[in-house]
Write a protein that holds these residues in place. Sequence first.
Motif, PDB file in Angstrom:
ATOM      1  N   UNK A  31       0.823  -1.201   0.000  1.00  0.00           N
ATOM      2  CA  UNK A  31       0.000   0.000   0.000  1.00  0.00           C
ATOM      3  C   UNK A  31       0.867   1.264   0.000  1.00  0.00           C
ATOM      4  N   UNK A  32       1.994   1.211   0.723  1.00  0.00           N
ATOM      5  CA  UNK A  32       2.956   2.325   0.709  1.00  0.00           C
ATOM      6  C   UNK A  32       2.537   3.557   1.487  1.00  0.00           C
ATOM      7  N   UNK A  33       1.443   3.482   2.223  1.00  0.00           N
ATOM      8  CA  UNK A  33       0.996   4.675   2.953  1.00  0.00           C
ATOM      9  C   UNK A  33       1.716   4.844   4.290  1.00  0.00           C
ATOM     10  N   UNK A  34       2.544   3.865   4.625  1.00  0.00           N
ATOM     11  CA  UNK A  34       3.299   3.976   5.875  1.00  0.00           C
ATOM     12  C   UNK A  34       2.523   3.546   7.097  1.00  0.00           C
ATOM     13  N   UNK A  35       1.329   3.012   6.899  1.00  0.00           N
ATOM     14  CA  UNK A  35       0.505   2.567   8.030  1.00  0.00           C
ATOM     15  C   UNK A  35       1.130   1.354   8.706  1.00  0.00           C
ATOM     16  N   UNK A  36       1.034   1.309  10.025  1.00  0.00           N
ATOM     17  CA  UNK A  36       1.609   0.183  10.767  1.00  0.00           C
ATOM     18  C   UNK A  36       0.675  -0.192  11.911  1.00  0.00           C
ATOM     19  N   UNK A  37       0.814  -1.428  12.386  1.00  0.00           N
ATOM     20  CA  UNK A  37      -0.036  -1.889  13.484  1.00  0.00           C
ATOM     21  C   UNK A  37       0.597  -3.106  14.147  1.00  0.00           C
ATOM     22  N   UNK A  38       0.294  -3.272  15.441  1.00  0.00           N
ATOM     23  CA  UNK A  38       0.620  -4.542  16.093  1.00  0.00           C
ATOM     24  C   UNK A  38      -0.687  -5.309  16.230  1.00  0.00           C
ATOM     25  N   UNK A  39      -0.623  -6.616  16.020  1.00  0.00           N
ATOM     26  CA  UNK A  39      -1.851  -7.429  16.072  1.00  0.00           C
ATOM     27  C   UNK A  39      -1.562  -8.764  16.757  1.00  0.00           C
ATOM     28  N   UNK A  40      -2.468  -9.169  17.639  1.00  0.00           N
ATOM     29  CA  UNK A  40      -2.458 -10.543  18.150  1.00  0.00           C
ATOM     30  C   UNK A  40      -3.728 -11.176  17.629  1.00  0.00           C
ATOM     31  N   UNK A  41      -3.619 -12.368  17.046  1.00  0.00           N
ATOM     32  CA  UNK A  41      -4.845 -13.041  16.612  1.00  0.00           C
ATOM     33  C   UNK A  41      -4.748 -14.536  16.894  1.00  0.00           C
ATOM     34  N   UNK A  42      -5.891 -15.177  17.049  1.00  0.00           N
ATOM     35  CA  UNK A  42      -5.899 -16.592  17.438  1.00  0.00           C
ATOM     36  C   UNK A  42      -7.193 -17.265  17.005  1.00  0.00           C
ATOM     37  N   UNK A  43      -7.097 -18.570  16.843  1.00  0.00           N
ATOM     38  CA  UNK A  43      -8.291 -19.392  16.644  1.00  0.00           C
ATOM     39  C   UNK A  43      -8.400 -20.292  17.868  1.00  0.00           C
ATOM     40  N   UNK A  44      -9.550 -20.240  18.533  1.00  0.00           N
ATOM     41  CA  UNK A  44      -9.732 -21.043  19.739  1.00  0.00           C
ATOM     42  C   UNK A  44     -10.713 -22.177  19.449  1.00  0.00           C
ATOM     43  N   UNK A  45     -10.300 -23.383  19.817  1.00  0.00           N
ATOM     44  CA  UNK A  45     -11.159 -24.561  19.652  1.00  0.00           C
ATOM     45  C   UNK A  45     -11.777 -24.879  21.012  1.00  0.00           C
ATOM     46  N   UNK A  46     -13.078 -24.671  21.140  1.00  0.00           N
ATOM     47  CA  UNK A  46     -13.718 -24.799  22.454  1.00  0.00           C
ATOM     48  C   UNK A  46     -13.963 -26.251  22.853  1.00  0.00           C
ATOM     49  N   UNK A  47     -13.699 -27.203  21.954  1.00  0.00           N
ATOM     50  CA  UNK A  47     -13.836 -28.619  22.342  1.00  0.00           C
ATOM     51  C   UNK A  47     -12.510 -29.130  22.917  1.00  0.00           C
ATOM     52  N   UNK A  48     -11.422 -28.845  22.205  1.00  0.00           N
ATOM     53  CA  UNK A  48     -10.114 -29.307  22.697  1.00  0.00           C
ATOM     54  C   UNK A  48      -9.479 -28.319  23.677  1.00  0.00           C
ATOM     55  N   UNK A  49      -9.926 -27.077  23.671  1.00  0.00           N
ATOM     56  CA  UNK A  49      -9.310 -26.047  24.517  1.00  0.00           C
ATOM     57  C   UNK A  49      -8.042 -25.475  23.911  1.00  0.00           C
ATOM     58  N   UNK A  50      -7.727 -25.862  22.671  1.00  0.00           N
ATOM     59  CA  UNK A  50      -6.470 -25.390  22.064  1.00  0.00           C
ATOM     60  C   UNK A  50      -6.615 -23.987  21.482  1.00  0.00           C
ATOM     61  N   UNK A  51      -5.599 -23.196  21.779  1.00  0.00           N
ATOM     62  CA  UNK A  51      -5.554 -21.831  21.253  1.00  0.00           C
ATOM     63  C   UNK A  51      -4.409 -21.782  20.246  1.00  0.00           C
ATOM     64  N   UNK A  52      -4.743 -21.577  18.974  1.00  0.00           N
ATOM     65  CA  UNK A  52      -3.719 -21.465  17.929  1.00  0.00           C
ATOM     66  C   UNK A  52      -3.531 -19.976  17.647  1.00  0.00           C
ATOM     67  N   UNK A  53      -2.354 -19.470  17.940  1.00  0.00           N
ATOM     68  CA  UNK A  53      -2.207 -18.018  17.872  1.00  0.00           C
ATOM     69  C   UNK A  53      -0.933 -17.598  17.151  1.00  0.00           C
ATOM     70  N   UNK A  54      -0.924 -16.309  16.760  1.00  0.00           N
ATOM     71  CA  UNK A  54       0.272 -15.726  16.151  1.00  0.00           C
ATOM     72  C   UNK A  54       0.325 -14.262  16.559  1.00  0.00           C
TER      73      UNK A  54
END
Lengths: 114, 498
Positions: B239-262
């Motif tokens: 995009x080149x607009x110089x925009x920046x951000x920090x992000x935490x995101x995850x997929x949570x499986x409510x049956x196994x309790x596993x949190x897959x995150x990045x």
Amino acid sequence: MDSDVPARFRAEGELQMEINKITDGNAVMLSLSGKLDASAAVALSAAVEEVAEDRDLVMDLEGLEYVSSMGLREIVRASLKMSAKGSFSMINVPAQAADALRMTGLYEKLNVLS
Amino acid sequence: MKKRKYLFLPLVLSFLVLLLALCIFGIVRYFALAEGEGFQSEAFFRVLWETLPALGVLAVLGLFALVYLALSVAKPMKKMRMSVEKTAQRVTNGAERPVPVGAGCVGKLSDALVAEEGEIAALLAAVAKESDAQAAEREKLSAARAVCAVVAPDTIGLETLTYGVRASILRVPSVGADFCDAFALDGRRVFIAVGDVWEQGLSAALLSARSVRTLRENIAAGHTPAQALSALNRALIADGSGGAATVFCAIFDSVSGELHYANAGHLPPVIAGEACSFLRMRAGAPLGFYADAEFSDETFGLHAGQGLVVYTDGVVNSSDGKELFGYGRLLSTVQKYYANALETENVAQGVLAAAEDFAKAEDDRAVLALFFPAGVRRLLSAERSEAEKMRELLENWLHEDPRKKNIQIACEEIFANIVEHAGAKAIQINCEREENSFIIRFTDDGEPFNPLQTDPGDPYAEENKGLTIIRRIAGEIFYRTKQNLNVLTVRFPIIKGL
């Protein structure tokens, strides 16, 4: 040593920061003290803007009490601008700023000299 | 000044009455003493001599009235004139002003106003211009907020039987555009994301919108959280607009309790539970700067009863002028909300409130809480009408158990007893399945009260049927108080073959 008279910038707003600029040959040192928040980041951006791209920019953060995400953004932008033709490094990074850099993954990328 | 005002009227009235009385007395006395025609000087001076004390009093009263006039009219007018001159002087940056020439206070004030007319008009024009600039700034902010409201709502509430997500954002004018997002991928998995945009105003709001959309598209396409972050990073750099951000995101499986995150340079979330700690993760790098940045998929197993609290730097970096809110206060606040079962679901609002109590917000603050309750859980108001929600909860949870009807009747009676006798405001129902038992737990914030110790009366009466059933089919009934809460646990053995 042919150093310029230090140029002083003062950021507007309640939290303030001072930037002292010293030029020595091809190297430029910006010493930051105070709080690098969103409004102070504007002053830092202006100070970096005045530094030519082919210089060696050193940021001395010894007097830095606090750095916000907008402040981090200006530091990263400064490093990206300088690293193309000149160089960028930081010295005397205080603990709070070092923690912020480590948590954001920037510590390794910003050439912190210790 | 007020006292002087109340004194003035009696002062003037006394003066006038005395003057009138003196005149009448003098005239009557003069004619009584005068003998013969023409002006009788001897009689006049005698009358004057006799009225001398009264004249003295009149003079004093008159003097007081004059002083009053000087204080209440002339002095404020002089002050006003000086103020007008000073204001104009400021507008013209200290240039010399013409000296007013009018006579008296009113004249001088009038001269001052005429002389500074141009400057006052200029001042008013400057104020109007400033207002226009402020109005334009307000418009920009409201545009930014309008975008934020559409793409990153200030609150999120997502509840299912097996997990819950609640998020709240406190926005401040002119700074950043934090975002939270949560959406269900299917019946058991939910995607969560929290971001801190390193921009301001409308561009920050648009960057938030773009981030939310890009992450959603990638996750919906089956990509992992790390792949979604890489895609967003590439998009921002391209995009080149110089925009920046920090992000935490995850997929949570409510049956196994596993949190897959990045993680992309975001602050470490809190693993919330009886003991709280920070989630260990690789830092990654803020999005939008480095094309070669690497993001890693990691996994953490949440236990039933634990949760995850994700936040932005506006929370921990709140400053009261002396110190920051910091990570210690964050942990203790989350811990406090998890120590009280009825308060756990308010943790996002609670963290925002604690930060606001500590210091007024100077940056956006966002908190997202993911709940992974043991079994299923529902927080209800202590009102009879809420019993219907509990019935639904049990209906879904007990599936085909043959005792479902009886268990529902028993639970409804316990619920009604708490509503009637405990004086509670909230009741939480927890339903868990252990190896050989169904466990239903009632937690309420009323007075210490065991719902099973009401007057038994006739055990066969219709109104006591529920408790009779419970005593017959429950394997174990256990009441205790914990941190000023009533906790009643009922265990039903699972019948073999189910």
